[in-house]
Design a protein around this motif. Structure first.
Motif, PDB file in Angstrom:
ATOM      1  N   ASN A   1       3.633  10.009  -7.144  1.00 49.24           N
ATOM      2  CA  ASN A   1       4.735  10.399  -7.473  1.00 49.24           C
ATOM      3  C   ASN A   1       4.011  10.476  -9.281  1.00 49.24           C
ATOM      4  O   ASN A   1       4.774  11.801  -9.914  1.00 49.24           O
ATOM      5  CB  ASN A   1       5.701   9.597  -7.678  1.00 49.24           C
ATOM      6  CG  ASN A   1       7.077   9.922  -8.746  1.00 49.24           C
ATOM      7  OD1 ASN A   1       7.913  10.756  -8.675  1.00 49.24           O
ATOM      8  ND2 ASN A   1       8.014   8.546  -8.890  1.00 49.24           N
ATOM      9  N   ARG A   2       3.813  10.033  -9.876  1.00 45.12           N
ATOM     10  CA  ARG A   2       3.095  10.688 -10.590  1.00 45.12           C
ATOM     11  C   ARG A   2       2.124  11.752 -11.043  1.00 45.12           C
ATOM     12  O   ARG A   2       1.984  12.278 -11.901  1.00 45.12           O
ATOM     13  CB  ARG A   2       1.645   9.276 -11.091  1.00 45.12           C
ATOM     14  CG  ARG A   2       0.454   9.821 -12.774  1.00 45.12           C
ATOM     15  CD  ARG A   2       0.077   8.433 -12.665  1.00 45.12           C
ATOM     16  NE  ARG A   2      -1.508   8.567 -12.032  1.00 45.12           N
ATOM     17  CZ  ARG A   2      -2.629   9.563 -12.243  1.00 45.12           C
ATOM     18  NH1 ARG A   2      -2.011  10.248 -13.234  1.00 45.12           N
ATOM     19  NH2 ARG A   2      -3.266  10.273 -11.351  1.00 45.12           N
ATOM     20  N   LEU A   3       1.748  11.706  -9.878  1.00 46.87           N
ATOM     21  CA  LEU A   3       0.669  13.585  -9.680  1.00 46.87           C
ATOM     22  C   LEU A   3       1.269  14.615  -9.550  1.00 46.87           C
ATOM     23  O   LEU A   3       0.981  15.708 -10.014  1.00 46.87           O
ATOM     24  CB  LEU A   3      -0.392  12.802  -8.263  1.00 46.87           C
ATOM     25  CG  LEU A   3      -1.797  12.134  -8.576  1.00 46.87           C
ATOM     26  CD1 LEU A   3      -2.169  12.438  -7.591  1.00 46.87           C
ATOM     27  CD2 LEU A   3      -2.830  12.916  -9.761  1.00 46.87           C
TER      28      LEU A   3
ATOM     29  N   GLY B   1       4.349  14.889 -11.495  1.00 43.80           N
ATOM     30  CA  GLY B   1       5.096  14.682 -11.868  1.00 43.80           C
ATOM     31  C   GLY B   1       6.630  14.169 -11.471  1.00 43.80           C
ATOM     32  O   GLY B   1       7.519  14.490 -12.372  1.00 43.80           O
ATOM     33  N   GLY B   2       6.784  12.881 -11.014  1.00 45.15           N
ATOM     34  CA  GLY B   2       7.795  12.348 -10.442  1.00 45.15           C
ATOM     35  C   GLY B   2       8.236  13.620  -9.680  1.00 45.15           C
ATOM     36  O   GLY B   2      10.084  13.371  -9.102  1.00 45.15           O
ATOM     37  N   VAL B   3       7.875  14.457  -8.856  1.00 45.38           N
ATOM     38  CA  VAL B   3       8.681  15.268  -8.194  1.00 45.38           C
ATOM     39  C   VAL B   3       8.243  15.412  -7.359  1.00 45.38           C
ATOM     40  O   VAL B   3       6.661  15.478  -6.322  1.00 45.38           O
ATOM     41  CB  VAL B   3       8.839  17.150  -8.769  1.00 45.38           C
ATOM     42  CG1 VAL B   3       8.966  18.024  -7.728  1.00 45.38           C
ATOM     43  CG2 VAL B   3       9.102  17.586  -9.722  1.00 45.38           C
ATOM     44  N   SER B   4       8.844  15.558  -5.378  1.00 47.40           N
ATOM     45  CA  SER B   4       8.286  14.913  -4.351  1.00 47.40           C
ATOM     46  C   SER B   4       9.518  16.372  -3.241  1.00 47.40           C
ATOM     47  O   SER B   4      10.180  16.975  -4.303  1.00 47.40           O
ATOM     48  CB  SER B   4       9.031  13.957  -4.328  1.00 47.40           C
ATOM     49  OG  SER B   4       9.323  12.639  -3.982  1.00 47.40           O
TER      50      SER B   4
ATOM     51  N   LEU C   1       1.310  -0.757   0.002  1.00 47.92           N
ATOM     52  CA  LEU C   1       0.122  -0.180   0.120  1.00 47.92           C
ATOM     53  C   LEU C   1       1.457   1.193   0.305  1.00 47.92           C
ATOM     54  O   LEU C   1       0.388   1.971  -0.893  1.00 47.92           O
ATOM     55  CB  LEU C   1      -0.896  -0.323   1.304  1.00 47.92           C
ATOM     56  CG  LEU C   1      -1.984  -0.990   1.211  1.00 47.92           C
ATOM     57  CD1 LEU C   1      -3.164  -1.242   2.623  1.00 47.92           C
ATOM     58  CD2 LEU C   1      -3.054  -0.684   0.206  1.00 47.92           C
ATOM     59  N   ARG C   2       1.423   1.289   1.096  1.00 52.01           N
ATOM     60  CA  ARG C   2       2.908   2.334   0.816  1.00 52.01           C
ATOM     61  C   ARG C   2       3.000   2.340  -0.357  1.00 52.01           C
ATOM     62  O   ARG C   2       3.282   3.850  -1.028  1.00 52.01           O
ATOM     63  CB  ARG C   2       3.701   2.230   1.917  1.00 52.01           C
ATOM     64  CG  ARG C   2       5.119   3.439   2.305  1.00 52.01           C
ATOM     65  CD  ARG C   2       6.301   2.899   2.490  1.00 52.01           C
ATOM     66  NE  ARG C   2       6.846   2.567   1.674  1.00 52.01           N
ATOM     67  CZ  ARG C   2       7.934   2.759   0.114  1.00 52.01           C
ATOM     68  NH1 ARG C   2       7.630   3.801   0.824  1.00 52.01           N
ATOM     69  NH2 ARG C   2       8.520   1.984   0.359  1.00 52.01           N
ATOM     70  N   GLN C   3       3.739   1.480  -1.002  1.00 51.10           N
ATOM     71  CA  GLN C   3       4.600   1.658  -2.501  1.00 51.10           C
ATOM     72  C   GLN C   3       3.369   2.104  -3.680  1.00 51.10           C
ATOM     73  O   GLN C   3       4.023   3.241  -4.353  1.00 51.10           O
ATOM     74  CB  GLN C   3       4.987   0.096  -3.034  1.00 51.10           C
ATOM     75  CG  GLN C   3       5.630   0.510  -3.991  1.00 51.10           C
ATOM     76  CD  GLN C   3       6.826   1.178  -4.340  1.00 51.10           C
ATOM     77  OE1 GLN C   3       7.707   1.423  -3.370  1.00 51.10           O
ATOM     78  NE2 GLN C   3       7.196   2.074  -5.317  1.00 51.10           N
ATOM     79  N   GLU C   4       2.601   1.439  -3.372  1.00 48.95           N
ATOM     80  CA  GLU C   4       1.120   2.178  -4.251  1.00 48.95           C
ATOM     81  C   GLU C   4       0.645   3.700  -3.942  1.00 48.95           C
ATOM     82  O   GLU C   4       0.906   4.590  -5.083  1.00 48.95           O
ATOM     83  CB  GLU C   4      -0.164   1.179  -4.565  1.00 48.95           C
ATOM     84  CG  GLU C   4      -0.428  -0.160  -4.758  1.00 48.95           C
ATOM     85  CD  GLU C   4      -1.278  -0.768  -3.981  1.00 48.95           C
ATOM     86  OE1 GLU C   4      -2.484  -0.020  -3.894  1.00 48.95           O
ATOM     87  OE2 GLU C   4      -1.656  -2.078  -4.985  1.00 48.95           O
ATOM     88  N   LEU C   5       0.632   3.788  -3.056  1.00 47.39           N
ATOM     89  CA  LEU C   5       1.000   5.298  -2.450  1.00 47.39           C
ATOM     90  C   LEU C   5       1.760   6.454  -3.403  1.00 47.39           C
ATOM     91  O   LEU C   5       1.470   7.496  -3.549  1.00 47.39           O
ATOM     92  CB  LEU C   5      -0.032   5.316  -1.121  1.00 47.39           C
ATOM     93  CG  LEU C   5      -0.985   5.382  -0.428  1.00 47.39           C
ATOM     94  CD1 LEU C   5      -0.876   5.405   0.658  1.00 47.39           C
ATOM     95  CD2 LEU C   5      -2.081   6.270  -0.725  1.00 47.39           C
TER      96      LEU C   5
END
Length: 88
Positions: free
Chosen positions: A81-83, A85-88, A72-76
């Motif tokens: 990341n998708r939302l 654009g890969g910028v965190s 679940l953590r990985q899915e989130l």
């Protein structure tokens, strides 16, 4: 329908057949606490030994729960990341 956000896996039916019963994490935690108390109390060695076996039987369920939460953590993280654009 360009306004609709498509979510991977949305609308799919769950796998047929019985679903595995979720682990009773509360009961597993209570058994572990009881084991620790018995282990640390003089004169309760027999009870501690019995509880140690019960706690050992719970180990695969704990590992499965950790794997489930990690998934679940990985899915989130992937969705974030998708939302972003890969910028965190």
């Amino acid at each position: 329908m360009a306004d609709v956000i498509q979510f991977p896996g949305a609308g799919r039916a769950p796998a047929p057949g019985p679903r595995p019963a979720p682990a009773d994490l509360d009961a597993m935690g209570e058994r572990y606490i009881a084991y620790c108390e018995a282990r640390d109390t003089p004169g309760r060695e027999r009870e501690a030994a019995l509880l140690a076996r019960a706690v050992a039987d719970d180990s695969p369920k704990w590992l499965a729960e950790v794997a489930r939460v990690e998934q679940l953590r990985q899915e989130l993280a992937d969705e974030l990341n998708r939302l972003t654009g890969g910028v965190s």
